[in-house]
Design an enzyme around this catalytic site. Structure first.
Site: not given
Ligand code: GLN
Ligand code: ZN
Length: 761
Positions: A17, A117, A438, A440, A606, A701, A733
């Site tokens: 919620e 974190k 990386i 994706s 990874d 990002h 990333c």
């Molecule tokens: N291979 C993953 C991607 O490219 C690595 C993601 C990650 O390290 N958080 O999404």
């Molecule tokens: Zn990453």
């Protein structure tokens, strides 16, 4: 009487919620009044739930719209200047809701505060920012308001505050000559005022969290504790000083000597500390035994815990004892009863937050009146514990035989890196400054829609697969057109880098509603590892091989490493983490082998969670790093010299563990560095990283498209500390959260930057 106490309850709501309400508010679809109303309902429900479970000590101010550290920043009026002049109509001296959210999420003019974190959990807090001339004042009466609110509802609570020493330690000074603890004298008056007001409102006890006491302390922190608590002890309410996430160890005396009325210790993480704590505890101090695991989902062994309660009772007497979860229950899902798709056997082994309240209550009853007084609960727990221990689903002799037989040779590539490198260069024929990504590519609305349709049965497996094939082929073609050197298949078939593997491995279970807050309105649903892990069949070969069949360029296989798979799951509590991790490592090793057999020449494993798995205490680092690095080596070392092993980590802050990163012996590592303009590479100056490395040149990002000149500039900086021959060119990333237009534009610039570097070399 021994009291059952709680330190904090999940605030997100059984059906998320709070997420829905806050996101609706952010989107302008509801107003502050509606949000407040939902928040109030959640708090009331939690208080009721805890009262009904028979708890004697129920927390308040454990609720938060975003994060309890940010709440403390608001309470202390420590709003960074860039947020105070904004458009929000802000009454002088108080932090309103929009300023609060602005600090967490940023605005057009003011970037968000940093997030990191919370100790070794997957919960993230908003990092306080301190200036030399930092002033504090009471700017939010939330702790008092929520105490009053509970009181009006007929529930007497123990408010929770984040203690001043830990709060300051979690913050960052903006000037290098400022040490956060220097500000202690300035925050204490606000704490005193809050405590006084709580006392005036009727609070007899306040829980004050100082998890920092379970860590290695700096001299400044060590000095802060007595200074702080001498003053806070005089403010009015009795203080229950809560420590958690590790044992007190060398800080036991320090903690026990503080002028507080109660001390809470984590006996799940550090059961051995009971003796020393009992000995150190002075006079009348109440001891709160953190016996129920606040970080995991397993049902407690009540019969095993009762003797601990009895021992403490003999030493202190019942009136000086409380039984509690090891830490706030914030880190556990709310209610097991909602899991209608877990089988009954597995379900009987588990306990979520609500069930843990009942465990506490039963344990307190038995502690006071003997086991028979809580017989039903104890019998049920005994039975479940026994069943779990003896279940064939938990132990797989084949898996155990295999981990027991792991040899040093299994952790060792055939040849040393310089030998492998020659063979790989010949085999792969890559240019200097090779370009890659990386893993994706954008998980667009279409990708998510197709997955949803398949899950709901609206399209069949065949249609879904055709969709994935088309999408993968488009990604391959685009990468060819852009001129990337090492391609990826795009990971369109994966929702999440752990779930995708967990779903295909034995020993994992998945829940439907077991959400846990990760940060703000972002919640995760970690898998539960309940049994020995094995891999019934290949998990990724189909997609990697398909992508490779479309192109002559090498396609990199993409796996999640054993440390990360375990770190982002609920782990077994019936064997060391090392054992589970090595089981997963063997499963990944088999996958690596299958990929190699299918003609995949580069394989990336990874390990973004390697660093966050580091124990809180430095003395424990080596033990962890040894098995974690071993796990990576077990997973990766089975291949021929020609096969190139990559790894990826989403950070580059490993100055202090550089030798261990090198010991993983990946042929290539990609890391995040672009946001810090390669400053993170400083560690590579002192320690010459021996293998190849791809420092990210594009901050994925944000949607911003970096120019090729910018990326070239970053690469030149990297080339100052790392041999040009060792350098790869890649983003920071994976690209799953990005959109195609910016991915295309950025990759184009990235390839241009690499080509220019080659020309200049
Ligand atoms: N291979 C993953 C991607 O490219 C690595 C993601 C990650 O390290 N958080 O999404
Ligand atoms: Zn990453």
């Amino acid at each position: 009487m021994i009291r059952a106490a709680n330190l904090g309850f999940p605030r997100i709501g059984r059906t998320r919620e709070l997420k829905k309400a806050t996101e609706a508010y952010w989107a302008g679809e509801s107003d502050a009044g509606q949000l407040a109303q939902i928040a109030r309902a959640l708090r009331h429900q939690n208080w009721r739930e805890q009262a009904d479970a028979g708890l004697s000590v129920i927390p308040s101010n454990d609720f938060s719209f975003y994060d309890q550290v940010l709440d403390t920043t608001a309470m202390l009026g420590a709003v960074p200047p860039r947020f105070s002049g904004g458009a929000g109509a802000q009454a002088p001296g108080t932090v309103d809701l929009d300023t609060y959210f602005a600090m967490a999420r940023g605005t057009d003019d003011a970037p968000a505060m940093e997030m990191t974190k919370w100790f070794d959990t997957n919960y993230h807090y908003i990092v306080p920012e301190f200036h030399r001339d930092q002033q504090f004042h009471l700017a939010s009466t939330k702790p008092i308001d929520e105490f009053e609110e509970a009181k009006a509802a007929g529930v007497h609570t123990r408010p929770v505050l984040l203690g001043p020493v830990t709060y300051l330690a979690l913050g960052k000074a903006k000037e290098s000559d400022l040490e956060p603890q220097d500000l202690l004298e300035r925050v204490l008056p606000v704490y005193e005022e809050v405590l006084k007001r709580l006392a005036a409102a009727g609070a007899d006890w306040v829980q004050i969290d100082e998890p920092r006491l379970a860590l290695d302390l700096t001299d400044a922190e060590r000095a802060s504790f007595p200074a702080a608590y001498k003053r806070l002890a005089a403010a009015g309410p009795k203080l229950m000083l809560a420590t958690y996430f590790d044992g007190l160890r060398d800080n036991t005396e320090l903690a026990a000597q503080l002028p507080v009325d109660g001390l809470h210790v984590d006996l799940v993480r550090a059961p051995d500390q009971l003796e020393s704590v009992l000995q150190a505890l002075p006079g009348e101090t109440v001891l709160s035994l953190g016996l129920i695991d606040g970080r995991n989902v397993w049902r407690a062994d009540l019969s095993g815990l009762l003797p601990v309660v009895e021992q403490a009772k003999r030493a202190l007497g019942a009136d000086r004892l409380e039984l509690a979860p090891s830490c706030s229950l914030l880190h556990t899902p709310i209610d097991l009863e909602m899991e209608d798709q877990l089988d009954a056997e597995l379900k009987s082994w588990l306990a979520f937050a609500k069930q843990k309240l009942h465990e506490l209550s039963a344990l307190a009853t038995a502690g006071n009146h003997g086991r028979d007084a809580a017989r039903q609960a104890f019998d049920a727990a005994d039975q479940a514990i026994r069943a779990r221990r003896d279940s064939a689903r938990v132990r797989d002799p084949k898996v155990r035989a295999r981990t027991a037989a792991i040899t040093e040779a299994d952790k060792q590539r055939h040849s040393a890196f310089h030998e492998r490198r020659k063979k790989q260069q010949k085999h792969l024929q890559l240019p200097k400054f090779p370009t890659t990504t990386i893993g994706s590519f954008p998980q667009t609305r279409e990708v998510r829609r197709a997955r949803g349709q398949f899950r709901r049965g609206e399209i069949d497996a065949r249609q879904y697969e055709d969709f994935l094939k088309t999408t993968t082929e488009q990604a391959v073609r685009l990468q060819e057109e852009l001129g990337l050197d090492v391609l990826v298949h795009g990971e369109f078939e994966r929702t999440d880098m752990v779930e995708y593997f967990g779903e295909q491995l034995e020993g994992f279970a998945f829940t439907r509603h077991a959400w846990v807050q990760s940060f703000g309105s972002r919640y995760v649903r970690p898998p539960i590892i309940y049994g020995d892990v094995s891999r019934p069949e290949a998990m990724t070969v189909k997609w990697s091989a398909y992508a490779q069949s479309l192109t002559d360029k090498p396609v990199k296989g993409m796996l999640t490493g054993p440390v990360t798979i375990q770190q982002w799951s609920f782990v077994r509590d019936d064997q060391p983490r090392r054992e589970t991790c090595h089981q997963i490592a063997l499963a990944i090793r088999d996958e690596v082998q299958d990929l190699e057999n299918a003609g995949i020449r580069l394989i990336q494993i990874d390990e973004p969670a390697l660093r966050e798995g580091l124990p809180l205490r430095r003395a424990d680092w080596e033990g962890y790093l040894r098995w974690a690095v071993d796990a990576f080596r077990i997973a990766s070392a089975g291949v021929a010299d020609e096969t190139q092993i990559h790894t990826h980590m989403c950070y580059a802050e490993f100055n202090d563990i550089m030798a261990w990163i090198a010991a993983m012996d990946a042929d290539v590592i990609s890391i995040e560095t672009s946001r810090s303009a390669m400053e993170l590479l400083d560690g590579f100056v002192d320690f010459r990283y021996p293998n190849e490395i791809g420092p990210g040149v594009w901050d994925i990002h944000s949607p911003r498209v970096p120019s090729s000149a910018e990326m070239r500039d970053l690469l030149s900086k990297a080339a100052n500390v790392i041999d040009a021959d060792q350098l790869w060119v890649n983003p920071d990333c994976g690209l799953k959260t990005r959109g195609w237009p910016e991915v295309e534009a950025s990759l184009k610039n990235l390839v241009t930057a690499a080509r220019e570097m080659r020309r200049a070399a």
